[in-house]
Design a protein around this motif. Structure first.
Motif, PDB file in Angstrom:
ATOM      1  N   MET A 124       6.020  12.487  -8.683  1.00  0.00           N
ATOM      2  CA  MET A 124       6.068  13.882  -8.253  1.00  0.00           C
ATOM      3  C   MET A 124       4.782  14.613  -8.661  1.00  0.00           C
ATOM      4  N   GLU A 125       4.262  14.302  -9.848  1.00  0.00           N
ATOM      5  CA  GLU A 125       3.004  14.894 -10.291  1.00  0.00           C
ATOM      6  C   GLU A 125       1.863  14.523  -9.351  1.00  0.00           C
ATOM      7  N   ILE A 126       1.820  13.246  -8.959  1.00  0.00           N
ATOM      8  CA  ILE A 126       0.770  12.772  -8.057  1.00  0.00           C
ATOM      9  C   ILE A 126       0.865  13.479  -6.712  1.00  0.00           C
ATOM     10  N   VAL A 127       2.064  13.540  -6.157  1.00  0.00           N
ATOM     11  CA  VAL A 127       2.260  14.172  -4.849  1.00  0.00           C
ATOM     12  C   VAL A 127       1.940  15.662  -4.918  1.00  0.00           C
ATOM     13  N   GLY A 128       2.406  16.321  -5.964  1.00  0.00           N
ATOM     14  CA  GLY A 128       2.148  17.747  -6.105  1.00  0.00           C
ATOM     15  C   GLY A 128       0.666  18.049  -6.173  1.00  0.00           C
ATOM     16  N   SER A 129      -0.082  17.240  -6.934  1.00  0.00           N
ATOM     17  CA  SER A 129      -1.527  17.445  -7.046  1.00  0.00           C
ATOM     18  C   SER A 129      -2.221  17.177  -5.713  1.00  0.00           C
ATOM     19  N   LYS A 130      -1.803  16.106  -5.034  1.00  0.00           N
ATOM     20  CA  LYS A 130      -2.445  15.734  -3.765  1.00  0.00           C
ATOM     21  C   LYS A 130      -2.201  16.790  -2.701  1.00  0.00           C
ATOM     22  N   ILE A 131      -0.990  17.281  -2.601  1.00  0.00           N
ATOM     23  CA  ILE A 131      -0.680  18.309  -1.607  1.00  0.00           C
ATOM     24  C   ILE A 131      -1.390  19.618  -1.952  1.00  0.00           C
ATOM     25  N   GLY A 132      -1.474  19.917  -3.239  1.00  0.00           N
ATOM     26  CA  GLY A 132      -2.205  21.110  -3.659  1.00  0.00           C
ATOM     27  C   GLY A 132      -3.660  21.047  -3.231  1.00  0.00           C
ATOM     28  N   GLU A 133      -4.289  19.877  -3.374  1.00  0.00           N
ATOM     29  CA  GLU A 133      -5.673  19.693  -2.937  1.00  0.00           C
ATOM     30  C   GLU A 133      -5.796  19.878  -1.429  1.00  0.00           C
ATOM     31  N   GLU A 134      -4.855  19.283  -0.705  1.00  0.00           N
ATOM     32  CA  GLU A 134      -4.895  19.354   0.758  1.00  0.00           C
ATOM     33  C   GLU A 134      -4.821  20.799   1.234  1.00  0.00           C
ATOM     34  N   LEU A 135      -3.898  21.555   0.669  1.00  0.00           N
ATOM     35  CA  LEU A 135      -3.747  22.953   1.078  1.00  0.00           C
ATOM     36  C   LEU A 135      -4.947  23.783   0.671  1.00  0.00           C
ATOM     37  N   TYR A 136      -5.537  23.474  -0.497  1.00  0.00           N
ATOM     38  CA  TYR A 136      -6.696  24.219  -0.971  1.00  0.00           C
ATOM     39  C   TYR A 136      -7.865  24.065   0.004  1.00  0.00           C
ATOM     40  N   PHE A 137      -8.167  22.811   0.362  1.00  0.00           N
ATOM     41  CA  PHE A 137      -9.312  22.562   1.242  1.00  0.00           C
ATOM     42  C   PHE A 137      -9.028  23.005   2.674  1.00  0.00           C
ATOM     43  N   LYS A 138      -7.770  22.974   3.068  1.00  0.00           N
ATOM     44  CA  LYS A 138      -7.417  23.417   4.423  1.00  0.00           C
ATOM     45  C   LYS A 138      -7.612  24.928   4.577  1.00  0.00           C
ATOM     46  N   ASN A 139      -7.312  25.652   3.510  1.00  0.00           N
ATOM     47  CA  ASN A 139      -7.380  27.129   3.572  1.00  0.00           C
ATOM     48  C   ASN A 139      -8.700  27.703   3.079  1.00  0.00           C
ATOM     49  N   LYS A 140      -9.590  26.816   2.659  1.00  0.00           N
ATOM     50  CA  LYS A 140     -10.861  27.294   2.117  1.00  0.00           C
ATOM     51  C   LYS A 140     -11.735  27.883   3.216  1.00  0.00           C
ATOM     52  N   VAL A 168       0.848  -1.189   0.000  1.00  0.00           N
ATOM     53  CA  VAL A 168       0.000   0.000   0.000  1.00  0.00           C
ATOM     54  C   VAL A 168       0.884   1.240   0.000  1.00  0.00           C
ATOM     55  N   PHE A 169       0.541   2.197  -0.849  1.00  0.00           N
ATOM     56  CA  PHE A 169       1.283   3.455  -0.909  1.00  0.00           C
ATOM     57  C   PHE A 169       0.315   4.604  -0.637  1.00  0.00           C
ATOM     58  N   VAL A 170       0.720   5.445   0.298  1.00  0.00           N
ATOM     59  CA  VAL A 170      -0.154   6.518   0.771  1.00  0.00           C
ATOM     60  C   VAL A 170       0.440   7.886   0.442  1.00  0.00           C
ATOM     61  N   ALA A 171      -0.421   8.884   0.472  1.00  0.00           N
ATOM     62  CA  ALA A 171       0.019  10.247   0.196  1.00  0.00           C
ATOM     63  C   ALA A 171       0.712  10.836   1.423  1.00  0.00           C
ATOM     64  N   PRO A 172       1.771  11.601   1.218  1.00  0.00           N
ATOM     65  CA  PRO A 172       2.374  12.314   2.347  1.00  0.00           C
ATOM     66  C   PRO A 172       1.487  13.494   2.730  1.00  0.00           C
ATOM     67  N   THR A 173       1.568  13.916   3.949  1.00  0.00           N
ATOM     68  CA  THR A 173       0.894  15.128   4.373  1.00  0.00           C
ATOM     69  C   THR A 173       1.841  16.316   4.164  1.00  0.00           C
ATOM     70  N   PHE A 174       1.299  17.508   4.285  1.00  0.00           N
ATOM     71  CA  PHE A 174       2.153  18.694   4.190  1.00  0.00           C
ATOM     72  C   PHE A 174       3.213  18.660   5.290  1.00  0.00           C
ATOM     73  N   GLU A 175       2.824  18.190   6.476  1.00  0.00           N
ATOM     74  CA  GLU A 175       3.774  18.100   7.595  1.00  0.00           C
ATOM     75  C   GLU A 175       4.902  17.118   7.270  1.00  0.00           C
ATOM     76  N   ASP A 176       4.570  15.994   6.613  1.00  0.00           N
ATOM     77  CA  ASP A 176       5.597  15.035   6.198  1.00  0.00           C
ATOM     78  C   ASP A 176       6.629  15.715   5.301  1.00  0.00           C
ATOM     79  N   LEU A 177       6.133  16.479   4.332  1.00  0.00           N
ATOM     80  CA  LEU A 177       7.033  17.168   3.407  1.00  0.00           C
ATOM     81  C   LEU A 177       7.883  18.193   4.138  1.00  0.00           C
ATOM     82  N   TYR A 178       7.248  18.963   5.007  1.00  0.00           N
ATOM     83  CA  TYR A 178       7.950  20.033   5.712  1.00  0.00           C
ATOM     84  C   TYR A 178       9.047  19.480   6.623  1.00  0.00           C
TER      85      TYR A 178
END
Length: 248
Positions: free
Chosen positions: A232-248, A29-39
């Protein structure tokens, strides 16, 4: 496991047509990193052992490196008959799966070395007892399941070379007739001493002679970069979604 799953594939005996009644299912199983994981530069990993289903969990960013290292256990997920991926990234994952035959031979020198190392480690475990193999030790005096996969590790490489590195899937999966011969090992039709003699002879007569053919192949650095870019495309899109909904 409170992580967003991106990719899940059944591996192990069910993927080789070597399962028997009661065989566990093993999933990568492969999961998406969170923004905190990246940071914080963290790579999430977990292992979940169930009664019938086991999960080996990794951050999706780890996938390109695992494929580049040509570990059979991870290459095989690209050829699974039971694979799921997040449909939001259909294009990216379909692109990755379409590259499966190329990825199988992305680093042939490492594939041979990895299989050789796995063979040595498995040979050391022929007396290794686990909860799931205690009955085999009791019945046959040794871990016949480990014996089966010790031989299979070598046999996969030999079968793959015989296709001129063009058909990893057929090398991985056994026909119903072929599976009978391999399951005979697990069912204890050889003593441990007979098996060691047999698998050592197979190593020396079939596996070792094709070493130079594998080691003479150049790793595919261009394909490695392509796999990196897809993930990288997958991660970039997923993190972009996360930040979008977090700041909405």
């Amino acid at each position: 496991m409170k992580r967003n799953q991106l990719l899940k594939a059944n591996t192990g005996s069910w993927n080789y047509n070597l399962q028997e009644e009661g065989s566990d299912k093993d999933y990568k199983v492969f999961v998406a990193p969170t923004f905190e994981d990246l940071y914080k530069g963290k790579m999430y990993a977990d292992s979940i052992i169930g009664k019938k289903v086991d999960f080996d969990v990794h951050d999706i960013r780890k996938l390109p490196d695992l494929l580049w290292k040509s570990n059979i256990a991870y290459l095989e997920l690209l050829f699974s008959d039971d694979i799921w991926f997040d449909q939001d990234y259909f294009g990216e994952f379909r692109k990755l799966l379409n590259l499966a035959d190329g990825i199988a031979k992305i680093n042939l020198p490492q594939l041979f070395k990895s299989a050789g190392g796995m063979f040595i480690q498995r040979m050391k475990k022929l007396n290794h007892v686990t909860e799931g193999t205690q009955h085999l030790i009791d019945a046959h005096g040794w871990n016949t399941k480990e014996g089966l996969h010790t031989f299979r590790t070598l046999n996969l490489i030999v079968r793959y070379e015989s296709t001129e590195f063009t058909d990893f899937k057929s090398a991985l999966k056994y026909t119903d007739e072929e599976r009978k011969a391999l399951l005979a090992i697990k069912n204890g039709e050889m003593t441990k001493e007979e098996f060691i003699s047999f698998v050592t002879m197979y190593h020396d007569s079939h596996f070792a002679p094709i070493k130079d053919k594998f080691l003479s192949q150049d790793p595919n650095l261009e394909l490695k970069e392509e796999v990196d870019n897809i993930v990288m495309e997958i991660v970039g899109s997923k993190i972009g979604e996360e930040l979008y909904f977090k700041n909405k």
